[in-house]
Design an enzyme around this catalytic site. Structure first.
Site, PDB file in Angstrom:
ATOM      1  N   LYS A  70     -14.915 -22.594 -12.592  1.00 55.68           N
ATOM      2  CA  LYS A  70     -13.696 -22.984 -12.588  1.00 55.68           C
ATOM      3  C   LYS A  70     -14.048 -23.738 -14.238  1.00 55.68           C
ATOM      4  O   LYS A  70     -14.866 -24.452 -14.394  1.00 55.68           O
ATOM      5  CB  LYS A  70     -13.480 -24.034 -11.796  1.00 55.68           C
ATOM      6  CG  LYS A  70     -12.031 -24.666 -11.993  1.00 55.68           C
ATOM      7  CD  LYS A  70     -11.624 -25.579 -10.980  1.00 55.68           C
ATOM      8  CE  LYS A  70     -10.454 -26.579 -11.357  1.00 55.68           C
ATOM      9  NZ  LYS A  70      -9.909 -27.110  -9.993  1.00 55.68           N
ATOM     10  N   ASP A 114      -3.095 -32.966  -3.316  1.00 56.72           N
ATOM     11  CA  ASP A 114      -2.277 -31.751  -3.855  1.00 56.72           C
ATOM     12  C   ASP A 114      -2.498 -30.470  -2.956  1.00 56.72           C
ATOM     13  O   ASP A 114      -2.207 -29.509  -3.428  1.00 56.72           O
ATOM     14  CB  ASP A 114      -2.912 -31.508  -5.263  1.00 56.72           C
ATOM     15  CG  ASP A 114      -1.870 -30.506  -6.146  1.00 56.72           C
ATOM     16  OD1 ASP A 114      -0.812 -30.611  -5.722  1.00 56.72           O
ATOM     17  OD2 ASP A 114      -2.477 -29.753  -7.077  1.00 56.72           O
TER      18      ASP A 114
HETATM   19  N1  LIG Z   1     -13.927 -21.020  -4.793  1.00 51.50           N
HETATM   20  C1  LIG Z   1     -12.761 -20.192  -5.199  1.00 51.50           C
HETATM   21  N2  LIG Z   1     -12.847 -19.024  -4.540  1.00 51.50           N
HETATM   22  C2  LIG Z   1     -11.637 -18.179  -4.793  1.00 51.50           C
HETATM   23  N3  LIG Z   1     -10.642 -18.518  -5.676  1.00 51.50           N
HETATM   24  C3  LIG Z   1     -10.798 -19.554  -6.240  1.00 51.50           C
HETATM   25  C4  LIG Z   1     -11.657 -20.412  -6.056  1.00 51.50           C
HETATM   26  N4  LIG Z   1     -11.438 -21.514  -6.924  1.00 51.50           N
HETATM   27  C5  LIG Z   1     -10.249 -21.381  -7.466  1.00 51.50           C
HETATM   28  N5  LIG Z   1      -9.754 -20.111  -7.220  1.00 51.50           N
HETATM   29  C6  LIG Z   1      -8.833 -19.564  -7.879  1.00 51.50           C
HETATM   30  O1  LIG Z   1      -8.355 -20.085  -9.165  1.00 51.50           O
HETATM   31  C7  LIG Z   1      -6.956 -20.676  -8.994  1.00 51.50           C
HETATM   32  C8  LIG Z   1      -6.888 -22.090  -9.874  1.00 51.50           C
HETATM   33  O2  LIG Z   1      -8.062 -22.898  -9.120  1.00 51.50           O
HETATM   34  P1  LIG Z   1      -7.563 -24.259  -8.753  1.00 51.50           P
HETATM   35  O3  LIG Z   1      -8.952 -25.028  -8.217  1.00 51.50           O
HETATM   36  O4  LIG Z   1      -6.487 -24.390  -7.989  1.00 51.50           O
HETATM   37  O5  LIG Z   1      -7.330 -24.946 -10.364  1.00 51.50           O
HETATM   38  P2  LIG Z   1      -5.893 -25.993 -10.694  1.00 51.50           P
HETATM   39  O6  LIG Z   1      -6.542 -27.391 -10.566  1.00 51.50           O
HETATM   40  O7  LIG Z   1      -5.939 -25.522 -12.192  1.00 51.50           O
HETATM   41  O8  LIG Z   1      -4.815 -25.542 -10.043  1.00 51.50           O
HETATM   42  C9  LIG Z   1      -6.514 -20.931  -7.539  1.00 51.50           C
HETATM   43  O9  LIG Z   1      -5.409 -20.767  -7.295  1.00 51.50           O
HETATM   44  C10 LIG Z   1      -7.397 -19.661  -6.903  1.00 51.50           C
HETATM   45  O10 LIG Z   1      -6.633 -18.509  -6.966  1.00 51.50           O
END
Ligand SMILES: Nc1ncnc2c1ncn2[C@@H]1O[C@H](COP(=O)(O)OP(=O)(O)O)[C@@H](O)[C@H]1O
Ligand SMILES: [Mg+2]
Length: 292
Positions: free
Chosen positions: A122, A228
């Site tokens: 991320k 959230d």
């Molecule tokens: N550990 C993970 N495994 C699989 N997909 C992930 C994971 N972390 C994030 N994602 C994907 O990335 C997207 C954005 O991550 P997220 O942590 O929700 O970020 P934000 O805070 O920008 O919303 C998620 O909606 C998901 O599709």
């Protein structure tokens, strides 16, 4: 990220040191003058200029020539290079994969370690897109006078990483934190997609109950509220495994708004399952059970 991987391969340790010198200077001001970059890198002027020219050509910096002395700042690609370089040096990452998700304030890529295990990476992108994001960040930036996107993103990554570490002890369905560097978090990956993107899932009631059960254990044992929670922050795979992600905005159960935030989380999930899958639930009863 394939482009980033290529640039990273082309960077020599001197280039990294110049980028790090700009990073240090950016603690004091957004743009860093050439003489300060030279000072922080401890390179002779000639080497400094040569390296600056190179990293600028690779589009890792932004140049300001409007003042007496030319100054540089890192752009997000330049900052990415520093974090990626560190994660590669620490033998955490050996290969970068494609973008797997784009959130409100992050890009998420897949990546691999030496043993070809896949992880999610991320990358925080706060403060460069919309005012709303900046405002949300301000709340934990505190009274720092000079707003630095670099600092905000680093802080966000650290905050989420700490949350993941606390959660990991509970051995539930939250990402296992693997590494953090600057604005990047490396964590376990669930091959699936957000709940929101499914047309249909098998056993929705079972999945709903599993989510609520986990949220309750997290509340009781770790004293944490997601803050959230909803169909976009729950990843589900084909087998019905879940992963509750995106823990930046978590609050403690002793927070003055804790109950309201918990309520919102539960109501969000309950409404989603009711509207989409006709799964009936009683949010106020669920919340009461949390406090028993
Ligand atoms: N550990 C993970 N495994 C699989 N997909 C992930 C994971 N972390 C994030 N994602 C994907 O990335 C997207 C954005 O991550 P997220 O942590 O929700 O970020 P934000 O805070 O920008 O919303 C998620 O909606 C998901 O599709
Ligand atoms: Mg999200």
């Amino acid at each position: 990220m394939t482009e980033s991987a290529k640039i990273l391969r082309d960077l020599e340790k001197e280039d990294i040191r110049i980028l790090m010198a700009i990073e240090i200077g950016m603690r004091r001001s957004e743009y860093v003058t050439i003489s300060n970059i030279r000072f922080y890198s401890r390179y002779p002027m000639e080497e400094t200029l040569f390296r600056l020219k190179k990293v600028h050509k690779l589009d890792l910096t932004i140049r300001d020539s409007s003042q007496n002395e030319i100054a540089y700042t890192l752009n997000s690609k330049g900052y990415d290079m520093l974090a990626l370089h560190a994660l590669v040096e620490k033998n955490k990452i050996s290969q970068l994969g494609p973008l797997i998700g784009k959130g409100k304030e992050s890009d998420v890529y897949s990546c691999m370690d030496d043993e070809e295990h896949i992880y999610a990476l991320k990358v925080y992108r706060i403060g460069r897109t919309s005012f709303k994001n900046i405002k949300r960040t301000r709340s934990f930036l505190g009274e720092r006078s000079h707003f630095s996107w670099l600092y905000a993103n680093r802080l966000a990554a650290r905050k989420e990483f700490r949350a993941l570490k606390k959660l990991y002890h509970l051995k539930l369905n939250t990402p296992k934190p693997v590494a953090v560097n600057r604005h990047m978090i490396m964590m376990s990956y669930l091959r699936g997609k957000e709940l929101a993107y499914y047309q249909y899932i098998e056993n929705p009631a079972k999945i709903f109950n599993r989510i609520i059960k986990e949220v309750k254990i997290i509340f009781r044992k770790a004293n944490m509220i997601h803050g959230d929670l909803g169909e976009f922050n729950i990843v589900v795979d084909e087998k019905g495994n879940i992963l509750i992600i995106d823990w930046l905005q978590w609050v403690s159960s002793t927070h003055p708004n804790a109950r309201a935030l918990l309520e919102r989380d539960i109501v969000n999930v309950s409404n989603y399952f009711r509207k989409k899958y006709n799964v009936e639930s009683n949010p106020s009863k669920i919340i009461q059970s949390f406090y028993k």
